[in-house]
Write a protein that holds these residues in place. Structure first.
Motif, short mmCIF file in Angstrom:
data_model
loop_
_atom_site.label_atom_id
_atom_site.label_comp_id
_atom_site.label_asym_id
_atom_site.label_seq_id
_atom_site.Cartn_x
_atom_site.Cartn_y
_atom_site.Cartn_z
N PHE A 248 6.07 -12.03 0.76
CA PHE A 248 5.96 -10.73 1.42
C PHE A 248 4.96 -9.85 0.69
CE2 PHE A 248 7.50 -6.30 1.99
CZ PHE A 248 7.22 -6.19 3.35
N ALA A 249 4.95 -9.91 -0.63
CA ALA A 249 3.97 -9.15 -1.40
C ALA A 249 2.55 -9.60 -1.07
CB ALA A 249 4.25 -9.32 -2.90
N CYS A 250 2.37 -10.89 -0.87
CA CYS A 250 1.05 -11.39 -0.46
C CYS A 250 0.65 -10.80 0.89
CB CYS A 250 1.08 -12.91 -0.38
SG CYS A 250 1.13 -13.75 -1.98
N LEU A 251 1.59 -10.72 1.82
CA LEU A 251 1.30 -10.18 3.15
C LEU A 251 0.85 -8.73 3.09
CD1 LEU A 251 1.46 -10.41 6.30
CD2 LEU A 251 3.84 -9.65 6.08
N THR A 252 1.42 -7.95 2.18
CA THR A 252 1.22 -6.50 2.21
C THR A 252 0.32 -5.97 1.10
OG1 THR A 252 3.27 -6.23 0.92
CG2 THR A 252 3.46 -6.13 3.32
N HIS A 253 -0.23 -6.82 0.26
CA HIS A 253 -0.92 -6.31 -0.93
C HIS A 253 -2.19 -5.55 -0.62
CE1 HIS A 253 -3.52 -9.83 -0.34
NE2 HIS A 253 -4.35 -9.33 -1.24
N ASP A 254 -2.83 -5.83 0.51
CA ASP A 254 -4.12 -5.22 0.83
C ASP A 254 -4.07 -4.33 2.06
OD1 ASP A 254 -5.84 -5.92 -1.19
OD2 ASP A 254 -6.72 -7.64 -0.16
N GLU A 272 -5.47 0.45 -3.34
CA GLU A 272 -4.15 0.11 -3.86
C GLU A 272 -3.13 1.21 -3.53
OE1 GLU A 272 -7.24 -1.84 -6.58
OE2 GLU A 272 -6.93 0.14 -5.68
N ALA A 273 -3.49 2.46 -3.78
CA ALA A 273 -2.55 3.55 -3.49
C ALA A 273 -2.28 3.66 -2.00
CB ALA A 273 -3.12 4.87 -4.02
N ARG A 274 -3.31 3.45 -1.19
CA ARG A 274 -3.10 3.50 0.26
C ARG A 274 -2.20 2.33 0.71
NH1 ARG A 274 -8.61 4.18 -0.04
NH2 ARG A 274 -9.05 2.20 1.02
N SER A 275 -2.36 1.18 0.06
CA SER A 275 -1.51 0.02 0.39
C SER A 275 -0.05 0.34 0.13
CB SER A 275 -1.93 -1.21 -0.43
OG SER A 275 -3.22 -1.65 -0.08
N VAL A 276 0.24 1.01 -0.99
CA VAL A 276 1.63 1.36 -1.31
C VAL A 276 2.20 2.29 -0.25
CG1 VAL A 276 3.12 2.58 -2.94
CG2 VAL A 276 1.38 0.99 -3.79
N ASP A 277 1.43 3.29 0.15
CA ASP A 277 1.91 4.24 1.16
C ASP A 277 2.25 3.52 2.47
OD1 ASP A 277 1.62 6.32 -0.61
OD2 ASP A 277 -0.34 6.93 0.15
N CYS A 292 12.41 -7.41 -1.83
CA CYS A 292 11.06 -7.66 -1.32
C CYS A 292 10.20 -6.41 -1.42
CB CYS A 292 11.13 -8.14 0.13
SG CYS A 292 11.86 -9.77 0.32
N ARG A 293 10.77 -5.27 -1.07
CA ARG A 293 10.00 -4.02 -1.09
C ARG A 293 9.54 -3.68 -2.50
NH1 ARG A 293 11.40 0.69 -2.75
NH2 ARG A 293 13.62 0.21 -2.68
N GLU A 294 10.43 -3.78 -3.48
CA GLU A 294 10.09 -3.38 -4.84
C GLU A 294 9.02 -4.28 -5.44
OE1 GLU A 294 13.85 -3.40 -6.79
OE2 GLU A 294 14.55 -1.57 -5.78
N LEU A 295 9.13 -5.59 -5.23
CA LEU A 295 8.12 -6.49 -5.76
C LEU A 295 6.77 -6.25 -5.07
CD1 LEU A 295 8.57 -10.08 -6.90
CD2 LEU A 295 6.63 -9.57 -5.45
N ALA A 296 6.80 -6.06 -3.76
CA ALA A 296 5.56 -5.83 -3.02
C ALA A 296 4.88 -4.54 -3.47
CB ALA A 296 5.84 -5.78 -1.52
N GLU A 297 5.67 -3.54 -3.81
CA GLU A 297 5.09 -2.28 -4.27
C GLU A 297 4.34 -2.46 -5.59
OE1 GLU A 297 6.46 2.33 -5.27
OE2 GLU A 297 7.91 0.90 -4.43
N VAL A 298 4.93 -3.23 -6.50
CA VAL A 298 4.26 -3.50 -7.77
C VAL A 298 2.95 -4.25 -7.54
CG1 VAL A 298 4.42 -4.73 -9.98
CG2 VAL A 298 6.41 -3.48 -9.10
N VAL A 299 2.99 -5.27 -6.69
CA VAL A 299 1.79 -6.07 -6.43
C VAL A 299 0.71 -5.23 -5.75
CG1 VAL A 299 0.86 -8.05 -5.17
CG2 VAL A 299 3.05 -8.25 -6.36
N ALA A 300 1.09 -4.43 -4.76
CA ALA A 300 0.11 -3.60 -4.07
C ALA A 300 -0.56 -2.63 -5.04
CB ALA A 300 0.78 -2.84 -2.93
N ARG A 323 4.23 -0.46 -16.64
CA ARG A 323 4.13 0.00 -15.24
C ARG A 323 4.77 -1.00 -14.28
NH1 ARG A 323 -1.19 1.04 -16.70
NH2 ARG A 323 -1.97 -0.60 -15.29
N CYS A 324 4.71 -2.27 -14.64
CA CYS A 324 5.31 -3.32 -13.81
C CYS A 324 6.79 -3.50 -14.08
CB CYS A 324 4.59 -4.65 -14.02
SG CYS A 324 2.87 -4.68 -13.45
N ASP A 325 7.34 -2.72 -15.05
CA ASP A 325 8.75 -2.83 -15.44
C ASP A 325 9.08 -4.25 -15.88
OD1 ASP A 325 11.22 -1.76 -15.97
OD2 ASP A 325 11.93 -1.78 -13.89
N ALA A 326 8.10 -4.87 -16.54
CA ALA A 326 8.24 -6.28 -16.92
C ALA A 326 9.26 -6.49 -18.02
CB ALA A 326 6.88 -6.84 -17.34
#
Length: 408
Positions: A248-254, A272-277, A292-300, A323-326
């Protein structure tokens, strides 16, 4: 009373694929007879029962009638007089409308076996148009069986359904369910190819639809088109067997590249910031699970920095990890890196290029997590330090550990 194995189990057996679940249809029985036979009723909308021993689902043969728009707009009818063929006629695709009798005889009134041989996804009857979820299911089956084509008459029917507004009535939970399953299939790009072809993608995921035709810098993206790149990333995620949150992160990263001002194309500053919004709006609309949402937000937000991290010194690496909460979620960070690898390798001619950023950042994370934060906190408290001051000491200790690890 006659019992038939139906649907995907019959299809997969004919294809020589493993059969994991069996579904059964019972003809000539009443709910009372099923209960007397020890079956446990579980169906809410129509009579479905669990076998007393195998716990497999047995449904009474039924017909259905459209009563309103959308997935829930149906009235179901069951009685002992409903025939097997009437039950099969309400199914979506011919390859799913076959049954097998208890003696092994194949019942195939709609030539599903022929469409299996022809590798064709074809609707059974005009009743297909009554359930918009079937558009998503056809797209998902195209992703599961990438060598299959959608029959021209089925494509035309799906386009007509979109034009009639049927897709607008889909409930978010069902859209997400089918989308998630499609992302997990053998070639996810085929799902989006089919949805784009009938116009459904523009209705369901306009943020994704608008990526086609958006150019990128050819020196970074030889495939140039952002939509083409996105499909390559999804198929790379399938190739690398990424779990659903990473896919899902791959789908939404860009997503943000679809809103880049025309005067700065093919550059995508600030995407990147626009992708998160855009991602957060999409997740709210489809009620995407938090994982899924949280991981995708980090990737975006961070995929560009992760790609560039080979040039980062220890201080920049630790800030990226924070920043990635790793440190709190290392397992999630592994998926973040996997999604970023799919992004880097989902480019024309670069599919086999290694992704050293992953190993470098994982080594840095391992070194930083080896720092004893408890010991640092205890020492700081002994010196009268608290809160932010102790946090700063931990931060500096992690930088020193990462610097030593990167030096080797």
């Amino acid at each position: 009373m006659q019992t038939y194995r139906v649907g995907g189990a019959v299809r997969d057996a004919l294809l020589g694929l493993p059969v994991h679940d069996n579904d059964w249809v019972v003809v000539g029985a009443t709910p009372e007879e099923m209960i007397l036979g020890g079956y446990l009723p579980v169906g809410k909308d129509f009579p479905v029962f669990l076998h007393p021993r195998t716990r497999e689902e047995y449904a009474l043969a039924r017909t259905e009638r459209k009563t309103a728009r959308g997935y829930h707009g149906f009235a179901f009818h069951t009685d002992p007089g409903v025939t097997l063929e009437e039950d099969l006629a309400r199914r979506d695709l011919t390859i799913n409308a076959m049954a097998q009798a208890e003696d092994g005889t194949l019942v195939d009134p709609f030539n599903g076996q022929g469409d299996l041989r022809a590798k064709m996804l074809r609707h059974v009857t005009e009743a297909f148009r009554e359930d918009p979820v079937r558009i998503l299911r056809v797209a998902r089956f195209a992703a599961r069986f990438p060598g299959f084509s959608v029959a021209p008459e089925t494509q035309a029917l799906m386009r007509a359904m979109v034009a009639d507004g049927e897709v607008d009535a889909l409930v978010p939970e069902r859209v997400w369910q089918e989308l998630a399953r499609g992302l997990g299939e053998q070639r996810p790009s085929r799902m989006f190819e089919v949805l784009r072809g009938c116009g459904a993608l523009a209705v369901l995921l306009p943020e994704v639809e608008r990526l086609w035709g958006v150019p990128q810098r050819a020196d970074y993206h030889p495939e140039v088109d952002t939509g083409v790149h996105l499909m390559m990333v999804l198929d790379m995620a399938a190739r690398l067997q990424a779990p659903l949150p990473a896919r899902f992160a791959c789908l939404t990263h860009d997503l943000g590249k679809g809103t880049t001002p025309a005067d700065i194309l093919p550059r995508h500053l600030g995407h990147e910031a626009r992708s998160v919004d855009l991602l957060l709006v999409l997740c709210e609309r489809l009620r995407v699970p938090n994982e899924c949402r949280e991981l995708a937000e980090v990737v975006a937000r961070e995929h560009g920095n992760i790609h560039r991290s080979e040039a980062f010194d220890a201080t920049a690496v630790v800030r990226l990890l924070e920043r990635c909460d790793a440190f709190r979620k290392p397992d999630r960070f592994v998926q973040v890196l996997l999604a970023c690898e799919c992004d880097a390798r989902g480019r024309l001619g670069l599919e086999e290029r290694p992704y050293p950023q992953r190993d470098r950042l994982l080594a840095a994370l391992g070194a930083a997590r080896a720092v004893s934060t408890a010991a640092i906190a205890e020492e700081g408290q002994a010196r009268g330090l608290a809160g932010q001051a102790i946090g700063q000491r931990i931060h500096q200790a992690r930088i020193a550990a990462v610097a030593a690890a990167l030096a080797h």
